[in-house]
Scaffold this motif. Structure first.
Motif, PDB file in Angstrom:
ATOM      1  N   VAL A 198       0.848  -1.189   0.000  1.00 49.54           N
ATOM      2  CA  VAL A 198       0.000   0.000   0.000  1.00 49.54           C
ATOM      3  C   VAL A 198       0.888   1.246   0.000  1.00 49.54           C
ATOM      4  CG1 VAL A 198      -1.949  -1.119   1.123  1.00 49.54           C
ATOM      5  CG2 VAL A 198      -0.159  -0.124   2.515  1.00 49.54           C
ATOM      6  N   PRO A 199       0.426   2.339  -0.641  1.00 49.90           N
ATOM      7  CA  PRO A 199       1.250   3.548  -0.740  1.00 49.90           C
ATOM      8  C   PRO A 199       1.462   4.223   0.601  1.00 49.90           C
ATOM      9  CG  PRO A 199      -0.554   3.554  -2.346  1.00 49.90           C
ATOM     10  CD  PRO A 199      -0.837   2.461  -1.374  1.00 49.90           C
ATOM     11  N   HIS A 200       2.625   4.846   0.750  1.00 53.58           N
ATOM     12  CA  HIS A 200       2.864   5.709   1.890  1.00 53.58           C
ATOM     13  C   HIS A 200       2.013   6.969   1.763  1.00 53.58           C
ATOM     14  CE1 HIS A 200       7.179   3.898   2.343  1.00 53.58           C
ATOM     15  NE2 HIS A 200       6.253   3.100   2.803  1.00 53.58           N
ATOM     16  N   CYS A 201       1.803   7.642   2.891  1.00 52.61           N
ATOM     17  CA  CYS A 201       1.064   8.904   2.869  1.00 52.61           C
ATOM     18  C   CYS A 201       1.640   9.826   3.937  1.00 52.61           C
ATOM     19  CB  CYS A 201      -0.434   8.666   3.096  1.00 52.61           C
ATOM     20  SG  CYS A 201      -0.824   7.830   4.655  1.00 52.61           S
ATOM     21  N   ASP A 202       1.167  11.056   3.958  1.00 51.60           N
ATOM     22  CA  ASP A 202       1.648  12.057   4.903  1.00 51.60           C
ATOM     23  C   ASP A 202       0.510  12.396   5.870  1.00 51.60           C
ATOM     24  OD1 ASP A 202       2.459  14.412   6.241  1.00 51.60           O
ATOM     25  OD2 ASP A 202       3.698  15.025   4.547  1.00 51.60           O
ATOM     26  N   GLN A 230      -2.727  14.365   4.943  1.00 53.40           N
ATOM     27  CA  GLN A 230      -3.890  13.468   4.797  1.00 53.40           C
ATOM     28  C   GLN A 230      -4.237  13.303   3.314  1.00 53.40           C
ATOM     29  OE1 GLN A 230      -5.604  11.529   7.055  1.00 53.40           O
ATOM     30  NE2 GLN A 230      -3.932  12.068   8.444  1.00 53.40           N
ATOM     31  N   ASP A 231      -3.230  12.869   2.563  1.00 51.78           N
ATOM     32  CA  ASP A 231      -3.356  12.737   1.113  1.00 51.78           C
ATOM     33  C   ASP A 231      -3.840  11.347   0.711  1.00 51.78           C
ATOM     34  OD1 ASP A 231      -1.017  11.729   2.171  1.00 51.78           O
ATOM     35  OD2 ASP A 231       0.266  12.356   0.509  1.00 51.78           O
ATOM     36  N   CYS A 232      -4.958  10.921   1.277  1.00 47.98           N
ATOM     37  CA  CYS A 232      -5.545   9.609   0.980  1.00 47.98           C
ATOM     38  C   CYS A 232      -6.878   9.791   0.272  1.00 47.98           C
ATOM     39  CB  CYS A 232      -5.767   8.822   2.277  1.00 47.98           C
ATOM     40  SG  CYS A 232      -4.249   8.315   3.104  1.00 47.98           S
ATOM     41  N   PRO A 233      -7.351   8.753  -0.415  1.00 46.60           N
ATOM     42  CA  PRO A 233      -8.663   8.837  -1.060  1.00 46.60           C
ATOM     43  C   PRO A 233      -9.772   9.050  -0.031  1.00 46.60           C
ATOM     44  CG  PRO A 233      -7.412   6.954  -1.872  1.00 46.60           C
ATOM     45  CD  PRO A 233      -6.668   7.481  -0.696  1.00 46.60           C
ATOM     46  N   ALA A 234     -10.909   9.497  -0.503  1.00 44.68           N
ATOM     47  CA  ALA A 234     -12.057   9.721   0.371  1.00 44.68           C
ATOM     48  C   ALA A 234     -12.432   8.429   1.077  1.00 44.68           C
ATOM     49  CB  ALA A 234     -13.243  10.241  -0.446  1.00 44.68           C
ATOM     50  N   GLY A 235     -12.773   8.542   2.352  1.00 44.43           N
ATOM     51  CA  GLY A 235     -13.136   7.372   3.138  1.00 44.43           C
ATOM     52  C   GLY A 235     -11.959   6.691   3.791  1.00 44.43           C
ATOM     53  N   GLU A 236     -10.736   7.208   3.547  1.00 47.33           N
ATOM     54  CA  GLU A 236      -9.535   6.642   4.144  1.00 47.33           C
ATOM     55  C   GLU A 236      -8.802   7.703   4.950  1.00 47.33           C
ATOM     56  OE1 GLU A 236      -7.118   4.666   1.295  1.00 47.33           O
ATOM     57  OE2 GLU A 236      -8.731   3.362   0.588  1.00 47.33           O
ATOM     58  N   SER A 237      -7.972   7.230   5.848  1.00 49.09           N
ATOM     59  CA  SER A 237      -7.219   8.123   6.722  1.00 49.09           C
ATOM     60  C   SER A 237      -5.758   7.699   6.720  1.00 49.09           C
ATOM     61  CB  SER A 237      -7.790   8.059   8.141  1.00 49.09           C
ATOM     62  OG  SER A 237      -7.022   8.849   9.038  1.00 49.09           O
ATOM     63  N   CYS A 238      -4.842   8.665   6.729  1.00 53.70           N
ATOM     64  CA  CYS A 238      -3.406   8.380   6.760  1.00 53.70           C
ATOM     65  C   CYS A 238      -3.016   8.085   8.198  1.00 53.70           C
ATOM     66  CB  CYS A 238      -2.638   9.580   6.219  1.00 53.70           C
ATOM     67  SG  CYS A 238      -0.851   9.273   6.075  1.00 53.70           S
ATOM     68  N   ILE A 264       0.327   4.789   6.256  1.00 50.80           N
ATOM     69  CA  ILE A 264      -0.368   4.301   5.065  1.00 50.80           C
ATOM     70  C   ILE A 264      -1.835   4.706   5.148  1.00 50.80           C
ATOM     71  CG2 ILE A 264       1.174   2.312   4.791  1.00 50.80           C
ATOM     72  CD1 ILE A 264      -1.080   0.583   5.958  1.00 50.80           C
ATOM     73  N   CYS A 265      -2.548   4.578   4.036  1.00 52.44           N
ATOM     74  CA  CYS A 265      -3.964   4.903   3.989  1.00 52.44           C
ATOM     75  C   CYS A 265      -4.783   3.707   4.474  1.00 52.44           C
ATOM     76  CB  CYS A 265      -4.392   5.268   2.567  1.00 52.44           C
ATOM     77  SG  CYS A 265      -3.634   6.794   1.948  1.00 52.44           S
ATOM     78  N   LEU A 266      -5.590   3.927   5.492  1.00 52.72           N
ATOM     79  CA  LEU A 266      -6.468   2.901   6.036  1.00 52.72           C
ATOM     80  C   LEU A 266      -7.907   3.369   5.942  1.00 52.72           C
ATOM     81  CD1 LEU A 266      -4.557   1.963   9.330  1.00 52.72           C
ATOM     82  CD2 LEU A 266      -4.533   0.729   7.165  1.00 52.72           C
ATOM     83  N   ALA A 323     -11.383  10.179  12.790  1.00 46.83           N
ATOM     84  CA  ALA A 323     -11.520  10.897  11.526  1.00 46.83           C
ATOM     85  C   ALA A 323     -10.136  11.243  10.966  1.00 46.83           C
ATOM     86  CB  ALA A 323     -12.341  12.163  11.749  1.00 46.83           C
ATOM     87  N   PRO A 324     -10.033  11.456   9.642  1.00 46.57           N
ATOM     88  CA  PRO A 324      -8.745  11.836   9.054  1.00 46.57           C
ATOM     89  C   PRO A 324      -8.128  13.040   9.766  1.00 46.57           C
ATOM     90  CG  PRO A 324     -10.303  11.318   7.330  1.00 46.57           C
ATOM     91  CD  PRO A 324     -11.076  11.293   8.612  1.00 46.57           C
ATOM     92  N   GLY A 325      -6.826  12.972  10.001  1.00 39.39           N
ATOM     93  CA  GLY A 325      -6.115  14.041  10.690  1.00 39.39           C
ATOM     94  C   GLY A 325      -5.982  13.821  12.172  1.00 39.39           C
ATOM     95  N   LEU A 326      -6.621  12.736  12.689  1.00 34.00           N
ATOM     96  CA  LEU A 326      -6.575  12.451  14.116  1.00 34.00           C
ATOM     97  C   LEU A 326      -5.911  11.107  14.361  1.00 34.00           C
ATOM     98  CD1 LEU A 326     -10.206  13.494  15.139  1.00 34.00           C
ATOM     99  CD2 LEU A 326      -8.135  14.908  15.178  1.00 34.00           C
TER     100      LEU A 326
END
Length: 311
Positions: free
Chosen positions: A202-206, A210-218, A226-228, A247-250
């Motif tokens: 799975v791709p790394h993320c920051d 929070q550069d993940c697709p909608a519905g996912e969290s870094c 990673i995006c989960l 939520a994303p960012g937390l």
């Protein structure tokens, strides 16, 4: 000292009845089994001269009105069973399951891939050698799980598994499985190996972007981020049982990271924001931006990642 995150926990005997004049089909991939030691002996059919016949073309005839014959089929060739009596029963024991395989090494016979099959839940018993379909789907392409409600088989090529499957349509996307070994997994640059029974690249993320697709969290995944998929998007200072429940960012950090934390049935953790050590800003009274990694342990590009917590 890095704030401890709340890490996510990873993703019969087949009896084919026989009645006179009816030939029951033998289904590939059936559940294996064998007669008990105290039961009737298992037999292979013999030719008229007493020699063992070709297992690929075996035909057993039941002549006694009460005879029961147990046939162990070594393969799924052109095997037939004829019942002439009035009450006899023939129990066909399909071949055992394929030998255990290694999803990292993909050590199945030619034409097969090591992947997950059968109904959930996913565990070690789900891993097996599954036939590769003609013209299989490739990484990133749409795919289909061929048995509704099951983990597999699917239409992806070797080294791939159909992931993010819609339970209504059985359609998903081919995801790349890790190579190498469980102790030294291999993925492409910029990717992390994630998962247990079916490990995926799975791709790394920051976490700050929070550069993940909608519905996912870094979120943190043991080494890198990673995006989960977000299970329940709990908000800041709400209780949590893992990062995937914030939520994303937390981040789901220890429950003492903020005086405002409300710990309840969600779990022992508390959703607290990620923060940038170079420009810290935290919402809780007395909170500071504390480094997420120990000094010198942060992966390249994540040196400034912190989480809001009390000193």
């Amino acid at each position: 000292m890095r704030v401890s995150p709340r890490l996510p926990l990873a993703l019969a005997l087949a009896l084919v009845g026989c009645v006179p004049g009816i030939l029951d089909p033998i289904i590939s991939g059936g559940i294996s089994g064998e007669a008990s030691e105290s039961g009737p002996p298992q037999m292979s059919s013999t030719d008229s001269d007493g020699t063992i016949g070709d297992p690929g073309e075996t035909c057993t005839t039941c002549e006694s009105a009460t005879e029961a014959v147990f046939i162990v089929l070594p393969d799924l060739g052109e095997t037939c069973t004829t019942c002439d009596g009035d009450t006899e029963a023939v129990f066909v024991v399909p071949p055992g399951p394929p030998p255990a395989c290694d999803v990292y090494a993909q050590d199945c016979p030619s034409g097969f891939k090591c992947t997950a099959e059968g109904p959930p839940p996913l565990d070690s018993e789900s891993i097996t050698c599954s036939p590769i379909v003609a013209e299989p789907d490739q990484a990133g392409e749409p795919c289909q799980v061929l048995v509704e409600g099951h983990l597999g088989p699917d239409t992806c090529d070797i080294g791939l598994v159909c992931g993010d499957v819609d339970p209504q349509t059985s359609i998903g996307t081919c995801a790349v499985m890790c190579q190498g070994s469980a102790s030294e997994p291999l993925c492409a640059a910029g990717e992390e190996c994630w998962g247990y029974e079916i490990p995926l690249c799975v791709p790394h993320c920051d976490p700050l972007l929070q550069d993940c697709p909608a519905g996912e969290s870094c979120q943190y995944a043991g080494v890198d981020f990673i995006c989960l998929k977000v299970d329940v998007a709990n908000q800041v200072f709400e209780g949590c049982g893992g990062d995937w429940r914030c939520a994303p960012g937390l981040s789901c950090a220890d429950g003492d990271v903020a005086a405002e934390c409300v710990i309840g049935v969600e779990g022992p953790g508390c959703c607290s924001p990620y923060c940038d050590l170079s420009g810290p800003s935290c919402p809780g009274v007395g909170q500071q931006c504390r480094a997420y990694y120990e000094p010198g342990e942060a992966p390249p590009g994540l040196e400034n990642v912190g989480v809001c917590a009390l000193p």
